[in-house]
Design an enzyme around this catalytic site. Structure first.
Site, mmCIF file in Angstrom:
data_model
loop_
_atom_site.group_PDB
_atom_site.id
_atom_site.type_symbol
_atom_site.label_atom_id
_atom_site.label_comp_id
_atom_site.label_asym_id
_atom_site.label_seq_id
_atom_site.Cartn_x
_atom_site.Cartn_y
_atom_site.Cartn_z
ATOM 1 C CB CYS A 156 -51.152 -26.573 21.860
ATOM 2 S SG CYS A 156 -51.445 -28.256 21.371
ATOM 3 C CG HIS A 187 -34.723 -31.436 20.819
ATOM 4 N ND1 HIS A 187 -35.386 -31.749 21.983
ATOM 5 C CD2 HIS A 187 -35.441 -30.445 20.231
ATOM 6 C CE1 HIS A 187 -36.442 -30.974 22.105
ATOM 7 N NE2 HIS A 187 -36.509 -30.172 21.049
#
Lengths: 436, 282
Positions: free
Chosen positions: A50, A99
């Protein structure tokens, strides 16, 4: 060969954009598979939560591939590429590796150290692997990411106390109200921030959230998405009497809750304590309301202060976690360097030569009876044997350099002969795609 | 007579108090278990000390202020451990251990000799019932007051938005209020029983249930004060800060009735300074 990450997250894109980038249809990894068909992409994984939506890809030619991925993301969601361009981040090389490791270790999460993200990354990887969208590089990358996340969790305190405003609010609510399970939340105003905090609190509660809003229609929409109840604005007082936690975020210019008004409410509440979080600007609640006995009023700046206070101890932990990530990134980058034709051939030759020398020195005692000429012959024979053995694989590897599945064959060769980077991994040197 | 267990317990309690104090000052979680284990060891030694006194005197070791204060401290610690089981917050110990230490130190200023023969009044079976109920009530009030102090502190920290280490060490307001909610009525119940059994005891030895002895008078005042508090709490729904302040005020009254009245006002509950024995009659 290069790793690429293209995507957006809670810090680069607003909810309105994030909620659209959901990669529908990826339940079985089909979208990840589709991504590998994009020009330049060899392997791909899709990570969709989300708070983020991103594509992790391995490419042979970095030029333009990231752009292609970005356009594909847009087209998948029926958007113009330019509409989402400004919200996307493009990372490549060591940055992309870092990342991925940071995401898996929950260092890039909105709630630092929250534990769900690792499971979500694993799920994204599992889907892609099942659909055959991953190859040796991303398999390796993700396994190293899981390993890094495990190290971060066991070696630092990052996971022990997640740090964020919403988290701080929940902790504070617990210090005031104790167990939150039977407590009730009232949302005044249907703003985005309020919704976020409410969602976080909602995980702790069993009672449905009550939403009050000037526009009853909006209240209903939000209530539905939070599995709560909606009330018209006129019933705010009833809501205030029944609630234990109140989150206000209306766009009103005047405070909607004044000291005198709330004194009346407190009498009806029989002084039951109440925790009010005012995240509106300008404020919805008069600061003097905090002086009423049993009322604990915090605005967004106060909560930010609490987070800072919590961070004091955690910043150090996060720093240590970043060090672990940096270490693992270097290890991974070193491994990718070995995954090339020339280093693989060199490693193969070295390995065989080492075996030859080892065996010769082991038999040194038995060979001592031989004269120098005979010894010379043994040297020559053994050397020519290994050269003959190595010849075909080396020719094959050189040819592989121009094939599309280069990395796969190089990786296989390294595993077959247990060369270099393949050795420090699992005990048998074979990494299965992730299954759980 | 040997007070070795008493002394060991006292030293351990003082050690626990210091460990808890360091824990508070440094807010280092590592120190709390040390305080806890010292307190446990102290409690064990203390239990032996009380047992020893009982065996030695051949009766309930409750006849003099030395023993009564010792049992008081023992009960405070006992209830503290029970409470710790429900509210796992080491900070409770930083108040319980010093209170127990102070009670024992005060007890130690009295003579521990038991004058033989014991006055007949004290040989009654009412002695243990009355004294244990009264002390148990006082111990509950003590811990309720500790909870009250912690409530006031925690509430002040939250109101003023000072969310630091200290805030995290203290239990939640809800937990502290729960201590108060259960503590006040339960302590009040024990206090009531203490007064009734005292009256029955007086009735059985002196033929009169109530004689307005200073201790009796102050007990009654305390009783009324707590009755009012329980009423505010249960009927009027007072809670939080007000209830916490009541608990602290109430305990002040209890301590005055328990210690101050005997020392200042005399009466048949008072102790004779030389021997530490109860006066034989009115």
């Amino acid at each position: 060969m290069e790793i690429l990450v293209v995507g957006l997250n809670h810090s680069t894109a607003p909810v309105s954009i994030r909620e659209r980038i959901t990669f529908p249809g990826n339940e079985s990894g089909d979208v990840a598979r589709l991504m590998t068909l994009v020009e330049g992409v060899e392997e791909a994984i899709i990570l969709s939560t989300c708070n983020r939506g991103e594509v992790i890809a391995m490419t042979g030619e970095p030029e333009g591939t990231a752009e292609n991925i970005a356009s594909t993301i847009a087209h998948l969601h029926n958007l113009e590429p330019d509409a989402i361009r400004e919200f996307l981040y493009f990372k490549n090389g060591p940055d992309a590796v870092r990342h991925v490791f940071r995401v898996a270790s929950s260092l890039d999460s909105m709630v630092l150290g929250e534990p769900q993200i690792l499971g979500q990354v694993k799920e994204g990887y599992r889907r892609a692997a099942r659909a055959g969208a991953t190859g040796p590089i991303l398999n390796r990358l993700l396994h190293r990411a899981f390993f890094t996340a495990k190290r971060v969790r066991s070696e630092t305190g990052v996971g022990k106390a997640a740090v964020s405003v919403a988290y701080a609010a929940v902790k504070l609510a617990k210090k005031i109200l104790g167990d939150l399970r039977d407590k009730r939340i009232l949302l005044i105003g249907a703003g985005e921030m309020a919704e976020l905090s409410a969602r976080h609190l909602n995980t702790q509660l069993e009672e449905p959230i009550v939403v009050v809003n000037r526009s009853y229609e909006n209240a209903c929409t939000l209530a539905r998405s939070l599995c709560g109840k909606a009330m018209p604005m006129e019933h705010m007082e009833t809501g205030l009497v029944g609630a234990d936690v109140v989150i206000t975020s209306t766009g009103s210019c005047e405070p909607i809750i004044t000291r005198n008004y709330f004194k009346k409410v407190m009498r009806q509440r029989r002084s039951r304590p109440i925790f009010i979080i005012d995240i509106a600007l300008p404020r919805d609640v008069e600061p003097e309301v905090n002086d009423i006995d049993g009322v604990y009023l915090y605005n967004i700046d106060d909560l930010q202060g609490v987070v800072e206070e919590n961070l004091g101890g955690r910043r150090e932990e996060a720093g240590r976690a970043e060090n672990i990530v940096a270490e693992e990134v270097i290890k991974f980058i070193e491994w990718t360097r070995t995954l090339d034709v020339a280093p693989t051939i060199v490693a193969l030759k070295e390995k065989l030569e080492k075996i030859r020398e080892g065996e010769l020195s082991r038999l040194n005692g038995k060979l001592s009876s031989l004269g120098p000429e005979e010894r010379e012959a043994v040297e020559i024979i053994t050397r020519s044997i290994i050269n003959k053995i190595a010849h075909d694989p080396i020719v094959f590897l050189k040819k592989v350099g121009s094939l599309s599945k280069t990395r796969f064959y190089l990786d296989t060769a390294q595993r077959l002969f247990k060369l270099g980077g393949a050795q420090d991994e699992t005990s048998n040197g074979v990494e299965e795609p992730y299954h759980e | 007579m040997d007070l070795v267990f008493f002394k060991i317990a006292l030293v351990l309690y003082l050690g626990a108090s210091i460990a808890y104090l360091i824990f508070l000052l440094l807010s280092s979680e590592g120190r709390a278990p040390l305080g806890f284990w010292l307190a446990i060891a102290g409690f064990a030694a203390h239990s032996l000390s009380i047992l020893h006194r009982a065996i030695f005197s051949g009766y309930w070791p409750l006849a003099g202020p030395f023993d009564v204060l010792s049992v008081f401290a023992w009960m405070v610690m006992g209830i503290f451990f029970l409470l710790l089981y429900k509210v796992p917050s080491p900070i409770l110990g930083s108040m319980a251990a010093p209170i127990a230490s102070v009670l024992m130190l005060y007890g130690a200023t009295w003579s521990y000799q038991i004058r033989e023969p014991l006055v007949p009044v004290l040989k009654s079976f009412w002695l243990p019932i009355h004294v244990i109920l009264a002390i148990a009530g006082n111990s509950i009030f003590a811990l309720t007051a500790i909870g009250g102090c912690m409530y006031m502190l925690q509430e002040k920290l939250i109101k003023s938005k000072r969310i630091g280490r200290f805030h995290r060490l203290l239990p939640s307001l809800e937990t502290l209020d729960k201590i108060n909610r259960h503590g006040l009525p339960f302590g009040f119940f024990l206090l009531t029983l203490g007064i009734i059994t005292g009256a029955l005891w007086a009735g059985s030895v002196w033929g009169s249930y109530w004689s307005w002895d200073p201790k009796e008078t102050w007990s009654l005042i305390t009783w009324f004060a707590y009755a009012a508090m329980v009423h505010q709490r249960v009927v009027l729904g007072w809670r939080g800060k007000k209830a916490a302040m009541l608990a602290i005020f109430g305990f002040g009254l209890v301590m005055f009735t328990f210690v101050g009245v005997s020392a200042l006002l005399g009466g048949h509950h008072a102790f004779e300074p030389q021997t530490g024995m109860m006066k034989p009659g009115m």
